[in-house]
Design a protein around this motif. Structure first.
Motif, PDB file in Angstrom:
ATOM      1  N   GLY A 223       0.812  -1.204   0.000  1.00 33.74           N
ATOM      2  CA  GLY A 223       0.000   0.000   0.000  1.00 33.74           C
ATOM      3  C   GLY A 223       0.851   1.262   0.000  1.00 33.74           C
ATOM      4  O   GLY A 223       0.343   2.371  -0.058  1.00 33.74           O
ATOM      5  N   PHE A 224       2.179   1.088   0.087  1.00 29.48           N
ATOM      6  CA  PHE A 224       3.112   2.199   0.043  1.00 29.48           C
ATOM      7  C   PHE A 224       3.812   2.187  -1.314  1.00 29.48           C
ATOM      8  O   PHE A 224       4.204   1.131  -1.795  1.00 29.48           O
ATOM      9  CB  PHE A 224       4.209   2.094   1.106  1.00 29.48           C
ATOM     10  CG  PHE A 224       3.730   1.703   2.477  1.00 29.48           C
ATOM     11  CD1 PHE A 224       2.607   2.269   3.049  1.00 29.48           C
ATOM     12  CD2 PHE A 224       4.435   0.762   3.207  1.00 29.48           C
ATOM     13  CE1 PHE A 224       2.186   1.901   4.321  1.00 29.48           C
ATOM     14  CE2 PHE A 224       4.025   0.392   4.471  1.00 29.48           C
ATOM     15  CZ  PHE A 224       2.900   0.966   5.033  1.00 29.48           C
ATOM     16  N   ALA A 225       3.997   3.353  -1.905  1.00 29.40           N
ATOM     17  CA  ALA A 225       4.877   3.487  -3.057  1.00 29.40           C
ATOM     18  C   ALA A 225       6.277   3.618  -2.465  1.00 29.40           C
ATOM     19  O   ALA A 225       6.540   4.530  -1.686  1.00 29.40           O
ATOM     20  CB  ALA A 225       4.507   4.712  -3.865  1.00 29.40           C
ATOM     21  N   GLN A 226       7.167   2.672  -2.792  1.00 28.27           N
ATOM     22  CA  GLN A 226       8.440   2.554  -2.100  1.00 28.27           C
ATOM     23  C   GLN A 226       9.627   2.823  -3.017  1.00 28.27           C
ATOM     24  O   GLN A 226       9.626   2.431  -4.180  1.00 28.27           O
ATOM     25  CB  GLN A 226       8.599   1.143  -1.528  1.00 28.27           C
ATOM     26  CG  GLN A 226       7.499   0.750  -0.568  1.00 28.27           C
ATOM     27  CD  GLN A 226       7.499  -0.748  -0.305  1.00 28.27           C
ATOM     28  OE1 GLN A 226       7.430  -1.551  -1.233  1.00 28.27           O
ATOM     29  NE2 GLN A 226       7.580  -1.121   0.954  1.00 28.27           N
ATOM     30  N   ILE A 227      10.642   3.456  -2.436  1.00 27.26           N
ATOM     31  CA  ILE A 227      11.949   3.600  -3.056  1.00 27.26           C
ATOM     32  C   ILE A 227      12.949   3.060  -2.044  1.00 27.26           C
ATOM     33  O   ILE A 227      12.973   3.506  -0.893  1.00 27.26           O
ATOM     34  CB  ILE A 227      12.289   5.076  -3.348  1.00 27.26           C
ATOM     35  CG1 ILE A 227      11.221   5.731  -4.221  1.00 27.26           C
ATOM     36  CG2 ILE A 227      13.674   5.178  -3.984  1.00 27.26           C
ATOM     37  CD1 ILE A 227      11.326   7.247  -4.272  1.00 27.26           C
ATOM     38  N   PHE A 228      13.755   2.092  -2.449  1.00 25.30           N
ATOM     39  CA  PHE A 228      14.792   1.547  -1.579  1.00 25.30           C
ATOM     40  C   PHE A 228      16.147   2.037  -2.069  1.00 25.30           C
ATOM     41  O   PHE A 228      16.391   2.110  -3.279  1.00 25.30           O
ATOM     42  CB  PHE A 228      14.763   0.017  -1.578  1.00 25.30           C
ATOM     43  CG  PHE A 228      13.585  -0.559  -0.867  1.00 25.30           C
ATOM     44  CD1 PHE A 228      13.648  -0.870   0.482  1.00 25.30           C
ATOM     45  CD2 PHE A 228      12.395  -0.777  -1.542  1.00 25.30           C
ATOM     46  CE1 PHE A 228      12.543  -1.393   1.151  1.00 25.30           C
ATOM     47  CE2 PHE A 228      11.290  -1.295  -0.892  1.00 25.30           C
ATOM     48  CZ  PHE A 228      11.369  -1.610   0.462  1.00 25.30           C
ATOM     49  N   CYS A 229      17.029   2.364  -1.112  1.00 26.09           N
ATOM     50  CA  CYS A 229      18.402   2.715  -1.431  1.00 26.09           C
ATOM     51  C   CYS A 229      19.282   2.244  -0.279  1.00 26.09           C
ATOM     52  O   CYS A 229      18.774   1.753   0.736  1.00 26.09           O
ATOM     53  CB  CYS A 229      18.555   4.218  -1.679  1.00 26.09           C
ATOM     54  SG  CYS A 229      18.248   5.273  -0.249  1.00 26.09           S
ATOM     55  N   ALA A 230      20.583   2.379  -0.445  1.00 31.19           N
ATOM     56  CA  ALA A 230      21.521   1.968   0.600  1.00 31.19           C
ATOM     57  C   ALA A 230      22.505   3.091   0.866  1.00 31.19           C
ATOM     58  O   ALA A 230      22.890   3.825  -0.051  1.00 31.19           O
ATOM     59  CB  ALA A 230      22.267   0.701   0.179  1.00 31.19           C
ATOM     60  N   ASP A 231      22.917   3.216   2.118  1.00 27.81           N
ATOM     61  CA  ASP A 231      23.963   4.181   2.451  1.00 27.81           C
ATOM     62  C   ASP A 231      25.315   3.597   2.040  1.00 27.81           C
ATOM     63  O   ASP A 231      25.375   2.453   1.565  1.00 27.81           O
ATOM     64  CB  ASP A 231      23.881   4.588   3.928  1.00 27.81           C
ATOM     65  CG  ASP A 231      24.396   3.564   4.924  1.00 27.81           C
ATOM     66  OD1 ASP A 231      24.944   2.506   4.515  1.00 27.81           O
ATOM     67  OD2 ASP A 231      24.255   3.808   6.133  1.00 27.81           O
ATOM     68  N   PRO A 232      26.411   4.335   2.198  1.00 28.71           N
ATOM     69  CA  PRO A 232      27.708   3.816   1.751  1.00 28.71           C
ATOM     70  C   PRO A 232      28.144   2.512   2.419  1.00 28.71           C
ATOM     71  O   PRO A 232      28.963   1.780   1.864  1.00 28.71           O
ATOM     72  CB  PRO A 232      28.666   4.960   2.084  1.00 28.71           C
ATOM     73  CG  PRO A 232      27.824   6.188   2.031  1.00 28.71           C
ATOM     74  CD  PRO A 232      26.490   5.743   2.577  1.00 28.71           C
ATOM     75  N   ASP A 233      27.600   2.195   3.603  1.00 24.68           N
ATOM     76  CA  ASP A 233      27.931   0.943   4.279  1.00 24.68           C
ATOM     77  C   ASP A 233      26.944  -0.165   3.970  1.00 24.68           C
ATOM     78  O   ASP A 233      27.049  -1.264   4.510  1.00 24.68           O
ATOM     79  CB  ASP A 233      28.017   1.165   5.792  1.00 24.68           C
ATOM     80  CG  ASP A 233      29.285   1.895   6.179  1.00 24.68           C
ATOM     81  OD1 ASP A 233      30.379   1.345   5.928  1.00 24.68           O
ATOM     82  OD2 ASP A 233      29.197   3.019   6.696  1.00 24.68           O
ATOM     83  N   GLY A 234      25.968   0.095   3.117  1.00 18.59           N
ATOM     84  CA  GLY A 234      25.000  -0.926   2.742  1.00 18.59           C
ATOM     85  C   GLY A 234      23.772  -0.976   3.619  1.00 18.59           C
ATOM     86  O   GLY A 234      22.910  -1.833   3.418  1.00 18.59           O
ATOM     87  N   ASN A 235      23.648  -0.067   4.610  1.00 18.20           N
ATOM     88  CA  ASN A 235      22.419  -0.015   5.408  1.00 18.20           C
ATOM     89  C   ASN A 235      21.275   0.368   4.480  1.00 18.20           C
ATOM     90  O   ASN A 235      21.370   1.339   3.733  1.00 18.20           O
ATOM     91  CB  ASN A 235      22.543   1.022   6.526  1.00 18.20           C
ATOM     92  CG  ASN A 235      23.534   0.606   7.587  1.00 18.20           C
ATOM     93  OD1 ASN A 235      23.424  -0.461   8.166  1.00 18.20           O
ATOM     94  ND2 ASN A 235      24.510   1.461   7.843  1.00 18.20           N
ATOM     95  N   LEU A 236      20.206  -0.397   4.523  1.00 23.02           N
ATOM     96  CA  LEU A 236      19.091  -0.204   3.604  1.00 23.02           C
ATOM     97  C   LEU A 236      18.059   0.760   4.161  1.00 23.02           C
ATOM     98  O   LEU A 236      17.716   0.710   5.344  1.00 23.02           O
ATOM     99  CB  LEU A 236      18.437  -1.548   3.287  1.00 23.02           C
ATOM    100  CG  LEU A 236      19.342  -2.515   2.522  1.00 23.02           C
ATOM    101  CD1 LEU A 236      18.736  -3.905   2.500  1.00 23.02           C
ATOM    102  CD2 LEU A 236      19.583  -2.011   1.112  1.00 23.02           C
ATOM    103  N   ILE A 237      17.563   1.623   3.276  1.00 20.39           N
ATOM    104  CA  ILE A 237      16.593   2.641   3.644  1.00 20.39           C
ATOM    105  C   ILE A 237      15.432   2.579   2.663  1.00 20.39           C
ATOM    106  O   ILE A 237      15.642   2.497   1.456  1.00 20.39           O
ATOM    107  CB  ILE A 237      17.227   4.042   3.595  1.00 20.39           C
ATOM    108  CG1 ILE A 237      18.446   4.099   4.524  1.00 20.39           C
ATOM    109  CG2 ILE A 237      16.220   5.121   3.956  1.00 20.39           C
ATOM    110  CD1 ILE A 237      19.643   4.717   3.900  1.00 20.39           C
TER     111      ILE A 237
END
Length: 136
Positions: free
Chosen positions: A106-120
């Protein structure tokens, strides 16, 4: 029984504070807030009433070795005002993204990662996403 008020903060380990702060401040546009004078490096960010804490620990077991973007590994989610503006900003800044505008969540999502690979995950309610396209 435990009765909760709210989520207070999320802590992430990072290996390089300068690089991490550059990402969270300049790319994700988060505002840094004062942090106690701990005996280890880190940074705190305010997000609404909640906080994000970065802790420098290069040997951490939670830093992902593979930095690819995934929606199925551990991550935290931030609600954004506009899906398309957020997506455009990330792409303009060279951030690898995984787009899921029609997620079953139900959410329009965008996933990305910080330089250490932590996912957001950055998301909007799909109903709000439809409105953002009709108001422009």
């Amino acid at each position: 029984m435990i009765h909760y008020k709210e989520l207070h903060h999320v802590s992430l380990t990072v290996s390089d504070l300068v690089r991490a702060k550059d990402f969270y401040s300049k790319i994700l546009c988060l505002s840094e807030i004062p942090r106690p004078d701990f005996d280890f490096l880190g940074a705190w960010y305010g997000i609404g009433q909640q906080q994000l804490h970065l802790i420098v620990l290069p040997e951490s077991q939670t830093i992902r070795q593979e930095k690819y973007v995934s929606s199925r590994e551990g991550h935290f989610a931030l609600r954004v005002e506009n899906y398309q503006d957020t997506l455009n900003w990330l792409k303009k800044n060279g951030v690898e993204v995984l787009e899921k505008p029609n997620s079953k969540s139900g959410f329009a999502q965008i996933f990305c990662a910080d330089p250490d690979g932590n996912l957001i995950e950055l998301n909007v309610d799909q109903k709000d996403m439809a409105l953002s396209f009709t108001t422009k």
